[in-house]
Design a protein around this motif. Structure first.
Motif, short mmCIF file in Angstrom:
data_model
loop_
_atom_site.label_atom_id
_atom_site.label_comp_id
_atom_site.label_asym_id
_atom_site.label_seq_id
_atom_site.Cartn_x
_atom_site.Cartn_y
_atom_site.Cartn_z
N ASP A 2 45.32 45.17 -26.69
CA ASP A 2 46.41 45.97 -27.22
C ASP A 2 47.43 46.22 -26.12
OD1 ASP A 2 48.00 47.62 -28.71
OD2 ASP A 2 46.78 49.40 -28.35
N LEU A 3 48.65 45.76 -26.31
CA LEU A 3 49.74 46.00 -25.37
C LEU A 3 50.82 46.79 -26.08
CD1 LEU A 3 50.18 42.61 -23.53
CD2 LEU A 3 49.37 44.73 -22.56
N PRO A 4 50.90 48.12 -25.84
CA PRO A 4 51.93 48.92 -26.51
C PRO A 4 53.31 48.38 -26.22
CG PRO A 4 50.32 50.34 -25.43
CD PRO A 4 50.03 48.93 -24.99
N ARG A 5 54.19 48.44 -27.22
CA ARG A 5 55.55 47.93 -27.07
C ARG A 5 56.41 48.99 -26.40
NH1 ARG A 5 56.72 45.30 -33.02
NH2 ARG A 5 55.10 43.70 -32.97
N ASP A 126 65.66 48.17 -33.06
CA ASP A 126 64.37 48.15 -32.37
C ASP A 126 64.40 47.07 -31.31
OD1 ASP A 126 61.78 48.21 -31.51
OD2 ASP A 126 60.87 47.86 -33.47
N ILE A 127 64.35 47.48 -30.06
CA ILE A 127 64.44 46.50 -28.98
C ILE A 127 63.22 45.59 -28.93
CG2 ILE A 127 63.37 47.86 -27.12
CD1 ILE A 127 65.81 46.82 -25.38
N ALA A 128 62.10 46.02 -29.52
CA ALA A 128 60.92 45.16 -29.55
C ALA A 128 61.21 43.84 -30.24
CB ALA A 128 59.76 45.88 -30.24
N ARG A 192 48.46 35.70 -16.92
CA ARG A 192 48.06 34.86 -18.05
C ARG A 192 49.15 34.92 -19.10
NH1 ARG A 192 45.92 36.96 -22.73
NH2 ARG A 192 45.34 39.18 -22.76
N VAL A 193 49.31 33.83 -19.82
CA VAL A 193 50.31 33.74 -20.88
C VAL A 193 49.79 34.48 -22.11
CG1 VAL A 193 51.64 32.21 -22.38
CG2 VAL A 193 51.16 31.55 -20.01
N LEU A 194 50.62 35.35 -22.67
CA LEU A 194 50.23 36.11 -23.85
C LEU A 194 50.49 35.29 -25.11
CD1 LEU A 194 51.73 39.53 -22.77
CD2 LEU A 194 49.31 39.05 -23.12
N ALA A 199 48.14 39.45 -29.07
CA ALA A 199 49.41 39.74 -28.42
C ALA A 199 50.43 40.22 -29.45
CB ALA A 199 49.94 38.52 -27.69
N PRO A 200 51.05 41.39 -29.26
CA PRO A 200 52.13 41.81 -30.16
C PRO A 200 53.24 40.77 -30.18
CG PRO A 200 51.47 43.60 -28.71
CD PRO A 200 50.79 42.36 -28.20
N ALA A 201 53.92 40.66 -31.29
CA ALA A 201 54.97 39.65 -31.42
C ALA A 201 56.02 39.78 -30.32
CB ALA A 201 55.62 39.75 -32.80
N ALA A 202 56.31 41.02 -29.90
CA ALA A 202 57.33 41.24 -28.88
C ALA A 202 56.95 40.64 -27.55
CB ALA A 202 57.58 42.74 -28.72
N ASN A 203 55.66 40.42 -27.31
CA ASN A 203 55.21 39.94 -26.01
C ASN A 203 54.74 38.50 -26.00
OD1 ASN A 203 53.79 43.18 -25.84
ND2 ASN A 203 55.55 42.54 -24.65
#
Length: 271
Positions: A2-5, A126-128, A192-194, A199-203
């Motif tokens: 989980d990577l918060p946006r 939304d900047i994400a 590492r490549v997300l 991986a959230p779509a933003a990342n």
């Protein structure tokens, strides 16, 4: 995973006369001062936010380009939903080190901003949704008949795909506590490549670096592979884009289509 946006920086996050938003990260994750001192190929981006002395700050790096006048940084250092238009007057200060009082004299004025066509921030948006395109190039002036690359050297700009698992040095000028934005700081380690469902779509497509607490102001800073102290340069594989605030940061590589952006960033008279 989980990577918060959560953005690592916004246009106003580094303003020097306002409180920077966000809590300080744990001391155990503190980014180290760059051991070799600030190289001329890496620097600080500074602009005035208003007439009351508030300054916006980001980080960036010189990249090898026709005409020798191109800086790589993050697109959200140029514009964002909070500030959809680029700043009026911006300076890039190579090798910045406690130089706030002289940034306009020491800096190179930015003449043009180049962001990908997908980077279209709307007020209140939304900047994400934009983060997969969080990369930009700046064209700077010449000084005394010399380009910034002739004067300070340049990093090699690599385009995606970026090798997975290779060590990088993530450099920047963090301005939020516990830092003051006045000296170059760095985190180093394997990335590492997300991708995939975790991986959230933003990342997606970004590079993940663990155990790094670079804060607001480090946005746009270079992620370098194969840094050479003798030349003060390396291969730029990404720019600082986003972070969780808990020791995970994401760098945004330049995709293959960014070659066209690099061609546009070269001065008109570049051969």
């Amino acid at each position: 995973m989980d990577l918060p946006r959560r953005l690592l920086s916004t246009l106003v996050a580094g303003a020097l006369t306002v409180t920077v938003q966000g809590a300080a990260a744990p001391g155990a994750l503190a980014a180290d001062p760059w051991a070799d001192g600030a190289p001329g190929t890496v620097g600080k981006i500074i602009w005035e936010l208003d007439d009351n002395g508030r300054l916006g700050v980001c980080s960036g790096a010189i990249v090898d380009a026709p005409g020798g006048s191109v800086i790589a940084t993050a697109a959200h250092c140029v514009s964002s939903p909070e500030s959809p238009q680029p700043p009026a007057e911006v300076w890039f200060v190579p090798g910045y080190d406690h130089g706030l009082s002289s940034y306009q004299r020491d800096g190179w004025r930015v003449l043009a901003f180049h962001t990908p066509p997908q980077w279209q921030p709307e007020p209140g948006g939304d900047i994400a949704d934009l983060l997969p395109h969080d990369y930009a190039l700046l064209t700077v002036e010449e000084k005394e008949g010399r380009t910034i690359q002739q004067t300070h050297g340049a990093n090699t700009l690599a385009f995606a795909p970026v090798p997975d698992g290779k060590d990088v040095d993530a450099l920047g000028y963090p301005a939020a506590a516990p830092y003051d934005g006045e000296s170059l700081r760095a985190c180093s380690g394997a990335t590492r490549v997300l991708d995939g469902p975790d991986a959230p779509a933003a990342n997606v497509g970004g590079l993940l670096l663990e155990d790094c607490d670079l804060t607001e102001g480090a946005s746009g800073g270079p992620w370098l592979q194969d840094y050479d102290p003798a030349t003060g340069s390396g291969t730029l594989v990404a720019v600082m884009s986003a972070g969780t605030g808990t020791g995970r940061v994401v760098g945004r590589p330049f995709p293959e289509e960014a070659r066209e952006l690099l061609a546009r960033a070269a001065p008109a008279d570049a051969s």
